[in-house]
Design an enzyme around this catalytic site. Structure first.
Site, mmCIF file in Angstrom:
data_model
loop_
_atom_site.group_PDB
_atom_site.id
_atom_site.type_symbol
_atom_site.label_atom_id
_atom_site.label_comp_id
_atom_site.label_asym_id
_atom_site.label_seq_id
_atom_site.Cartn_x
_atom_site.Cartn_y
_atom_site.Cartn_z
ATOM 1 N N ASP A 30 -84.750 112.948 57.808
ATOM 2 C CA ASP A 30 -85.006 111.517 57.974
ATOM 3 C C ASP A 30 -85.349 111.274 59.437
ATOM 4 O OD1 ASP A 30 -84.006 108.936 55.989
ATOM 5 O OD2 ASP A 30 -84.564 108.508 58.067
ATOM 6 N N THR A 121 -90.994 106.597 43.411
ATOM 7 C CA THR A 121 -91.689 105.904 42.323
ATOM 8 C C THR A 121 -93.074 105.498 42.809
ATOM 9 O OG1 THR A 121 -89.619 105.128 41.413
ATOM 10 C CG2 THR A 121 -91.586 103.898 40.794
ATOM 11 N N ARG A 152 -79.440 105.438 38.592
ATOM 12 C CA ARG A 152 -79.086 104.048 38.887
ATOM 13 C C ARG A 152 -78.165 104.007 40.096
ATOM 14 N NH1 ARG A 152 -76.373 102.998 33.293
ATOM 15 N NH2 ARG A 152 -75.995 105.186 33.735
ATOM 16 N N LEU A 248 -78.359 95.262 26.952
ATOM 17 C CA LEU A 248 -78.388 94.019 26.174
ATOM 18 C C LEU A 248 -77.336 93.043 26.698
ATOM 19 C CD1 LEU A 248 -78.930 95.049 22.427
ATOM 20 C CD2 LEU A 248 -80.557 93.984 23.991
ATOM 21 N N CYS A 258 -85.377 98.336 42.249
ATOM 22 C CA CYS A 258 -86.366 98.954 41.356
ATOM 23 C C CYS A 258 -87.020 97.998 40.367
ATOM 24 C CB CYS A 258 -85.720 100.102 40.590
ATOM 25 S SG CYS A 258 -85.235 101.446 41.664
ATOM 26 N N LYS A 261 -89.461 95.257 41.731
ATOM 27 C CA LYS A 261 -90.620 95.878 42.401
ATOM 28 C C LYS A 261 -91.497 96.650 41.399
ATOM 29 C CE LYS A 261 -89.512 99.829 44.713
ATOM 30 N NZ LYS A 261 -90.244 101.004 44.297
ATOM 31 N N LYS A 318 -75.530 94.187 41.548
ATOM 32 C CA LYS A 318 -74.714 94.652 40.423
ATOM 33 C C LYS A 318 -73.466 95.298 41.013
ATOM 34 C CE LYS A 318 -76.394 99.329 39.731
ATOM 35 N NZ LYS A 318 -76.873 100.305 38.789
HETATM 36 C C1 UDX Z 1 -82.702 100.923 37.624
HETATM 37 C C2 UDX Z 1 -82.916 101.872 36.438
HETATM 38 O O1 UDX Z 1 -81.833 101.697 35.497
HETATM 39 C C3 UDX Z 1 -82.974 103.314 36.915
HETATM 40 O O2 UDX Z 1 -83.266 104.175 35.825
HETATM 41 C C4 UDX Z 1 -84.087 103.420 37.961
HETATM 42 O O3 UDX Z 1 -84.148 104.744 38.467
HETATM 43 C C5 UDX Z 1 -83.841 102.435 39.094
HETATM 44 O O4 UDX Z 1 -83.738 101.111 38.563
HETATM 45 P P1 UDX Z 1 -80.658 100.170 39.164
HETATM 46 O O5 UDX Z 1 -81.617 99.241 39.823
HETATM 47 O O6 UDX Z 1 -79.772 101.006 40.016
HETATM 48 O O7 UDX Z 1 -81.444 101.197 38.200
HETATM 49 O O8 UDX Z 1 -79.687 99.288 38.248
HETATM 50 P P2 UDX Z 1 -79.474 98.995 36.691
HETATM 51 O O9 UDX Z 1 -78.117 99.418 36.325
HETATM 52 O O10 UDX Z 1 -80.568 99.484 35.865
HETATM 53 O O11 UDX Z 1 -79.483 97.395 36.715
HETATM 54 C C6 UDX Z 1 -80.623 96.676 37.190
HETATM 55 C C7 UDX Z 1 -80.367 95.195 37.068
HETATM 56 O O12 UDX Z 1 -80.353 94.808 35.706
HETATM 57 C C8 UDX Z 1 -79.042 94.717 37.669
HETATM 58 O O13 UDX Z 1 -79.261 93.520 38.385
HETATM 59 C C9 UDX Z 1 -78.168 94.455 36.459
HETATM 60 O O14 UDX Z 1 -77.205 93.447 36.690
HETATM 61 C C10 UDX Z 1 -79.198 94.014 35.442
HETATM 62 N N1 UDX Z 1 -78.776 94.255 34.046
HETATM 63 C C11 UDX Z 1 -78.629 95.530 33.583
HETATM 64 C C12 UDX Z 1 -78.564 93.177 33.207
HETATM 65 O O15 UDX Z 1 -78.705 92.013 33.603
HETATM 66 N N2 UDX Z 1 -78.209 93.425 31.904
HETATM 67 C C13 UDX Z 1 -78.049 94.679 31.416
HETATM 68 O O16 UDX Z 1 -77.730 94.813 30.221
HETATM 69 C C14 UDX Z 1 -78.270 95.765 32.285
#
Ligand code: UDX
Length: 440
Positions: A30, A121, A152, A248, A258, A261, A318
């Site tokens: 880095d 990505t 995640r 869900l 992610c 974007k 989250k």
């Molecule tokens: C996501 C993808 O899951 C992962 O595969 C990818 O590599 C990167 O993006 P991440 O952003 O870490 O991962 O979080 P994720 O757990 O997927 O949640 C994303 C958002 O969706 C959060 O704000 C979460 O609160 C929301 N979410 C998730 C919901 O509102 N409801 C759900 O049922 C699941």
């Protein structure tokens, strides 16, 4: 195998640490010297459960190294993994400038027949583009592999070590098999595809999951209108194997580094090929509306929010992460401040990052008690475990008014009903009001 990883963000660091855990010799690069120094001392720059333990362990075993020198890490590497960020550009497309820089940096030092893996990505076609850039800067022969990452935040180590699948896209069979070999100790199913399919799998997966969330959020809004219960509805839907129970959970919208974007980047790709991806446009607009739902509910119940103390529990996008990128808490805080409410927020780990985004527009409490003390309303923004376990009777007693807007459906009906005085507004479920006469 000797592996160099370019970039020590969530993806680069988790990948580097996990590859060292399965026995490879990994050197992470880095340009941020302070970050590299901290990593050398075994300190993770991100809050990620389990990561620091593996970092310390594998550094001590001599399998994991950190450097700011591209030369040092790259000249001996068999495999170079690019895991730099691809932030959203002004036009919604992915900004590839870090990736282009990484390609130039590695081309100066790589040995012949190194495999260059793109894990960042990247939009369809980027692997081909990066290949051209490297070829412009070196005559050294090399091979390219696309290997998108699905981990995640908050469960990065688990997601890497026990992934559902690993996607390897390459035009070069030998290179694909070598990367397959690299991952073999994980025992994860591997899918070999061409480069563009691998690139597309990543975007299509994230866009699908984001759409699933917007869909359930729309259903939850409908549930509120018709008097159904979203928990039962999602349960009933999820038991159908064709639908699946994951993603869900209705709430206040998706955030993070992610989904927002990547959905926009895929839309941008579709636009540039003359395809109007209307479903994705709606996924985005539904999500934007969902982020302001708690605020709208509060306005409806309280009328003016001026000088009202609103406690925000949770700031990160989250639980199990300190990441504030695209967190719904940002939209909520801005709206509440715009309405001249006094906002006092508590988050177990994201406060420092939140300060960088929200500055002194809101107040930051150092405990749940401090946030909720004498509050006119509580907004449950992030479903941290410690919030789910709250004693609601005590919480409501501490507040000025026992008014809770739960954006993550953290509490069961029984738990809420056990409160002698509460006015509770969940998502996609009927409100629960007890001891109403005494609330004003
Ligand atoms: C996501 C993808 O899951 C992962 O595969 C990818 O590599 C990167 O993006 P991440 O952003 O870490 O991962 O979080 P994720 O757990 O997927 O949640 C994303 C958002 O969706 C959060 O704000 C979460 O609160 C929301 N979410 C998730 C919901 O509102 N409801 C759900 O049922 C699941």
């Amino acid at each position: 195998m000797k592996i160099a990883v370019l970039g020590t963000g969530y993806v680069g660091l988790s990948t580097g640490v996990c590859l060292s855990e399965i026995g490879h010799s990994v050197c992470c690069i880095d340009v941020d010297e302070a970050k590299i120094n901290r990593l050398r001392q075994g300190l993770s720059p991100i809050y990620e459960p389990g990561l620091e333990d593996l970092l310390v362990k594998n550094t001590a075993l001599g399998r994991l190294h950190f450097t700011t020198s591209h030369k040092e890490a790259i000249e001996t590497a068999d495999i170079i993994i690019i895991a730099v960020g691809t932030p959203q550009g002004d036009d919604g497309a992915a900004d590839l400038s870090y990736l282009v820089q990484a390609a130039k940096d590695l081309s100066a030092h790589m040995k012949p027949n190194t495999i260059v893996v793109i894990k960042s990505t990247v939009p369809v076609g980027t692997n081909d583009y990066v290949k051209c850039i490297i070829e412009e800067h070196t005559n050294t022969p090399f091979k390219m592999v696309s290997n998108p990452e699905f981990l995640r935040q908050g469960s990065a180590v688990k997601d890497t070590m026990k992934a559902d699948r690993i996607v390897i896209g390459s035009q070069d069979k030998e290179a694909a098999l070598k990367i397959q070999e690299m991952y073999r100790p994980l025992g994860v199913p591997i899918l070999l595809t061409n480069v563009r399919s691998a690139e597309m799998i990543k975007y299509a997966s994230n866009a699908f999951l984001a759409t699933k969330i917007s869909f359930i959020n729309e259903i939850s809004n409908l549930c509120e209108a018709v008097g159904a219960n979203i928990i039962d509805v999602a349960d009933g839907m999820g038991r159908d194997n064709r639908i699946g129970a994951a993603f869900l959970q209705a709430g206040i919208g998706y955030g993070g580094s992610c989904f927002p974007k990547d959905v926009k980047a895929l839309l941008h790709t579709a636009d540039s090929y003359g395809i109007s991806f209307d479903l994705l446009k709606n996924t985005i607009s539904i999500n934007e509306s969902q982020k302001i739902l708690l605020y709208q509910k509060a306005c409806k119940v309280l009328g003016s929010l001026k000088n009202k103390k609103i406690a925000l529990l949770g700031l990160s996008f989250k639980p199990e992460t300190d990441d504030m990128r695209e967190a719904p808490s940002i939209n909520i805080a801005h709206l509440l401040r715009g309405a001249e409410a006094q906002v006092v927020a508590y988050d177990p780990v994201a406060t420092e990052n939140a300060k960088k985004v929200l500055g002194n527009t809101i107040e930051y409490a150092s405990s749940i008690e401090e946030a909720i003390d004498n509050a006119d309303a509580l907004f449950l923004v992030t479903e941290w475990q410690k919030f789910k376990q709250l004693d609601l009777v005590k919480v409501t007693q501490q507040m000025k008014q026992p008014l809770i807007f739960d954006g993550r459906n953290c509490f069961s009906e029984e738990k809420v009903r056990a409160c002698p005085r509460i006015e509770y507004y969940p998502i996609g479920k009927p409100a629960i009001i007890t001891g109403k006469d005494e609330i004003n």
